[in-house]
Design a protein around this motif. Structure first.
Motif, mmCIF file in Angstrom:
data_model
loop_
_atom_site.group_PDB
_atom_site.id
_atom_site.type_symbol
_atom_site.label_atom_id
_atom_site.label_comp_id
_atom_site.label_asym_id
_atom_site.label_seq_id
_atom_site.Cartn_x
_atom_site.Cartn_y
_atom_site.Cartn_z
ATOM 1 N N LYS A 55 0.806 -1.232 0.000
ATOM 2 C CA LYS A 55 0.000 0.000 0.000
ATOM 3 C C LYS A 55 0.838 1.281 0.000
ATOM 4 O O LYS A 55 0.427 2.317 0.530
ATOM 5 C CB LYS A 55 -0.990 -0.003 1.175
ATOM 6 N N ILE A 56 2.021 1.218 -0.591
ATOM 7 C CA ILE A 56 2.856 2.404 -0.791
ATOM 8 C C ILE A 56 2.460 3.007 -2.137
ATOM 9 O O ILE A 56 2.474 2.319 -3.160
ATOM 10 C CB ILE A 56 4.348 2.034 -0.725
ATOM 11 N N ASN A 57 2.090 4.272 -2.142
ATOM 12 C CA ASN A 57 1.439 4.842 -3.329
ATOM 13 C C ASN A 57 2.290 5.818 -4.123
ATOM 14 O O ASN A 57 1.826 6.382 -5.121
ATOM 15 C CB ASN A 57 0.125 5.519 -2.933
ATOM 16 N N THR A 58 3.552 6.050 -3.702
ATOM 17 C CA THR A 58 4.403 7.008 -4.395
ATOM 18 C C THR A 58 5.769 6.389 -4.669
ATOM 19 O O THR A 58 6.445 5.938 -3.740
ATOM 20 C CB THR A 58 4.583 8.291 -3.572
ATOM 21 N N PHE A 59 6.145 6.352 -5.934
ATOM 22 C CA PHE A 59 7.463 5.870 -6.336
ATOM 23 C C PHE A 59 8.281 7.063 -6.799
ATOM 24 O O PHE A 59 8.008 7.663 -7.837
ATOM 25 C CB PHE A 59 7.335 4.834 -7.452
ATOM 26 N N HIS A 60 9.264 7.423 -6.000
ATOM 27 C CA HIS A 60 10.164 8.540 -6.302
ATOM 28 C C HIS A 60 11.336 7.955 -7.099
ATOM 29 O O HIS A 60 12.113 7.170 -6.586
ATOM 30 C CB HIS A 60 10.613 9.162 -4.968
ATOM 31 N N TRP A 61 11.427 8.365 -8.360
ATOM 32 C CA TRP A 61 12.402 7.800 -9.300
ATOM 33 C C TRP A 61 13.549 8.786 -9.451
ATOM 34 O O TRP A 61 13.426 9.800 -10.141
ATOM 35 C CB TRP A 61 11.709 7.554 -10.626
ATOM 36 N N HIS A 62 14.679 8.497 -8.806
ATOM 37 C CA HIS A 62 15.839 9.381 -8.837
ATOM 38 C C HIS A 62 16.620 9.100 -10.122
ATOM 39 O O HIS A 62 17.429 8.179 -10.197
ATOM 40 C CB HIS A 62 16.710 9.130 -7.602
ATOM 41 N N LEU A 63 16.378 9.926 -11.133
ATOM 42 C CA LEU A 63 16.800 9.625 -12.500
ATOM 43 C C LEU A 63 18.123 10.239 -12.914
ATOM 44 O O LEU A 63 18.712 9.810 -13.913
ATOM 45 C CB LEU A 63 15.709 10.080 -13.482
#
Length: 619
Positions: A187-195
């Motif tokens: 139930k984790i709703n945010t994926f922070h993609w360090h690009l």
């Protein structure tokens, strides 16, 4: 007539029996649910699934969620179909405006008629399905039964995030998707993609092709923990080129994948610091003449982009393509660890300070950020950055991600800015899980010791803030930096099981959390991780804390336990590392005192995986 009366009596008796079963509550701990729902009741009795499972779904969201359940039932060896007729269904999915207005809330009921999930929107329905799947076995078995439950649930926080750094080490699309699946399960709703970072640029920008031909690759990588290197001869490299990038089509593919799991992706494009990879391709954006190469060291570089009009044009062009790809509300600009040495030496920066009447070079970054923020706002996006952006001044519309403790987040919330609490002390999952720094049995770590219990203990709502200020805390996020995490298996090792602790920090109200209860439920999650082939860290045996050892006469009594169900504990008393041939722990150990005996133990799971050794010396 007599037969009809008899049948009526029998049916009435069964009805009373089921009603009684429904009202007789039993403890919920054995359900093993993570994160713990807001309200959950369990009852005696189970619903046994038929050979063919029918799922009722009409709307697009209902059908989307039904697809995940259908796939899971296939894993369990059941044939599942989807119908629009709820009267024919074993599992009923329903989006209803009558239910809780929180789009992530849901109600789940399992009784003699089957299971039903209701929610006001797709995310809640999806989370209800995730809870239902945790009530099912992790793999196929002959009879599949679901315990009777009644659950009303919703999250404590809107932002429940996790960051993966793909700039230091690149990970393929297939693994990014698996990573997203793992977040969705809990139930984790945010994926922070360090690009992007000094060591690599990972997103295709069509207007600037050299970002993928030059910036996306470095010549080699440093070997070993950089923080232990003191002399030039300590710095050794592997001689292996490293790199990679995601095409815009691959980015769209991942975004679509995440959206189906109700996960928002927040892209991070670092500026003005952590930008050496940019300067390697476009050195004209620097204050100091190049050449530059994509960085092979970790840490902080003094070389950052210069705040010229050319630089603004570059980032505006980049962000134009980024915001066209990512539908989410937020764009992360980094903003951290940007030394101003090059800016202090720059005549261009001096001219900017004079023109903009800035007396402090740190304020130049605030001016830089404000220009980028205005551009993002014009594109319908919100700027989010690490807490360093506070130092140059921020607008009321900026969002702060507080990583250097909670100080920045507290300051921002007091000013009415949105905040995501992400302190390194509790939520940097690249920090070690072994109390021995740089232990050879674990991946190299960047920071200190961060055990499962410390992650679980975190409360995003600081006592230094008032209840009114708490409203500005969007939620919390854990971060996984990958300087020393080179392959997917190491990512999973550092992520699990600590990500389960994060899920409960973010979903369950702090007052309802209890660590011992969490550990009991956590044990039931390990077979599920095994079924998904997740390379989690096997917890070492519990009971070797020297401060808690009981002595009886001339002996120390060690009582050991393991979190993993049906696992063995093996031990040695000669200091050697235990293995499958070592003694099996079956009862408390009585160890003589005054002999300096080193006791070492390991957990060995039913599928043969070992924990790292736990040890204690009995003096």
């Amino acid at each position: 007539m007599i037969k009809k009366v008899f049948l009526f009596v029998v049916l009435s008796w069964f009805g009373l029996f089921w009603a009684h079963a429904q009202t007789k509550e039993i403890p919920v701990d054995n359900l093993g649910l993570v994160p713990l729902p807001l309200e959950v009741k369990a009852y005696e009795g189970k619903f046994t699934l038929p050979a063919k499972v029918v799922i009722a779904a009409k709307t697009a969201d209902e059908q989307n969620v039904a697809g995940f359940l259908k796939d899971y039932f296939t894993v369990l060896g059941k044939v599942a179909t989807v119908t629009a007729d709820a009267n024919l269904a074993t599992i009923k999915l329903k989006i209803s405006a009558v239910t809780d207005k929180n789009p992530e809330g849901y109600q789940l009921t399992v009784d003699q008629s089957g299971a039903s999930i209701t929610a006001s929107a797709g995310p809640g329905l999806f989370y209800g399905a995730q809870t239902l799947m945790q009530l099912l076995p992790p793999k196929a078995q002959e009879n599949v039964a679901i315990p009777y439950v009644r659950i009303t649930d919703e999250p404590a926080f809107k932002w429940r995030g996790n960051m993966l750094d793909v700039a230091r080490h690149f990970f393929p699309v297939a693994f990014v998707k698996k990573y997203i699946d793992n977040l969705a399960t809990y139930k984790i709703n945010t994926f922070h993609w360090h690009l992007t970072d000094d060591q690599g640029w990972r997103i295709e920008i069509k207007k600037y092709p050299k970002l993928t031909t030059i910036s996306a690759f470095r010549n080699e990588s440093l070997i070993g923990p950089q923080q232990l290197m003191k002399k030039p001869e300590d710095f050794k490299y592997d001689g292996q080129p490293h790199g990679g990038f995601y095409t815009q089509e691959e980015i769209k593919e991942v975004i679509d994948y995440a959206q189906k799991r109700y996960i928002t992706i927040v892209p991070e494009i670092e500026m003005p610091g952590h930008s050496v990879s940019v300067l390697a391709a476009y050195p004209e954006l620097a204050c100091k003449p190049g050449p530059y190469q994509t960085r092979t060291l970790w840490g902080i570089s003094e070389d950052i982009v210069c705040p010229s009009e050319q630089t603004f044009q570059f980032f505006e062009d980049v962000l134009t393509e980024v915001v066209q790809l990512f539908p989410g509300k937020y764009v992360h600009i980094g903003g951290d660890e940007a030394p101003k040495d090059r800016w202090r030496e720059s005549n261009l920066v001096k001219d900017v300070m004079k023109k903009e009447k800035l007396k402090d070079v740190e304020k130049v970054q605030g001016w830089f950020n404000n220009r980028i923020e205005k551009f993002l706002l014009a594109k319908g996006k919100k700027l989010i950055g690490w807490d360093e952006i506070l130092e140059g001044g921020i607008s009321p519309k900026s969002t702060i991600m507080s990583w250097r403790g909670e100080k920045g987040g507290i300051e921002a919330a007091r000013h009415g800015n949105e905040v995501v609490m992400s302190p390194a002390s509790h939520l940097y999952l690249d920090h070690g899980q072994n109390p021995v720094p740089h232990s050879p049995v674990e991946p190299t770590m960047i920071g200190g010791y961060l055990p499962l219990e410390k992650v679980y203990s975190y409360n995003p709502l600081s006592s230094e803030l008032t209840p009114a200020q708490h409203k500005f805390i969007l939620g919390t996020q854990a971060n996984l930096w990958t300087e020393y995490i080179t392959i997917p298996e190491k990512v999973e090792y550092m992520l699990f099981p600590r990500i389960l602790a994060l899920s409960e920090v973010a979903w369950t109200p702090y007052a309802k959390k209890e660590y011992s209860n969490f550990l009991q439920r956590l044990g039931k999650q390990f077979p599920r991780l095994d079924a998904k082939k997740i390379m989690y860290r096997v917890p070492e045996p519990v009971g070797l804390d020297a401060s808690k050892i009981v002595t009886q006469g001339d002996k120390a009594i060690l009582t050991l336990s393991t979190l993993y169900p049906d696992a063995q504990i093996r031990y040695t008393l000669d200091g050697s590392v235990p293995n499958e041939t070592s003694d099996v722990y079956t009862r408390p150990l009585a160890i003589p005192i005054n002999r300096n005996i080193k006791v070492r133990t390991v957990t060995i799971t039913p599928n043969g995986r070992h924990s790292v050794p736990a040890e204690v010396v009995i003096p």
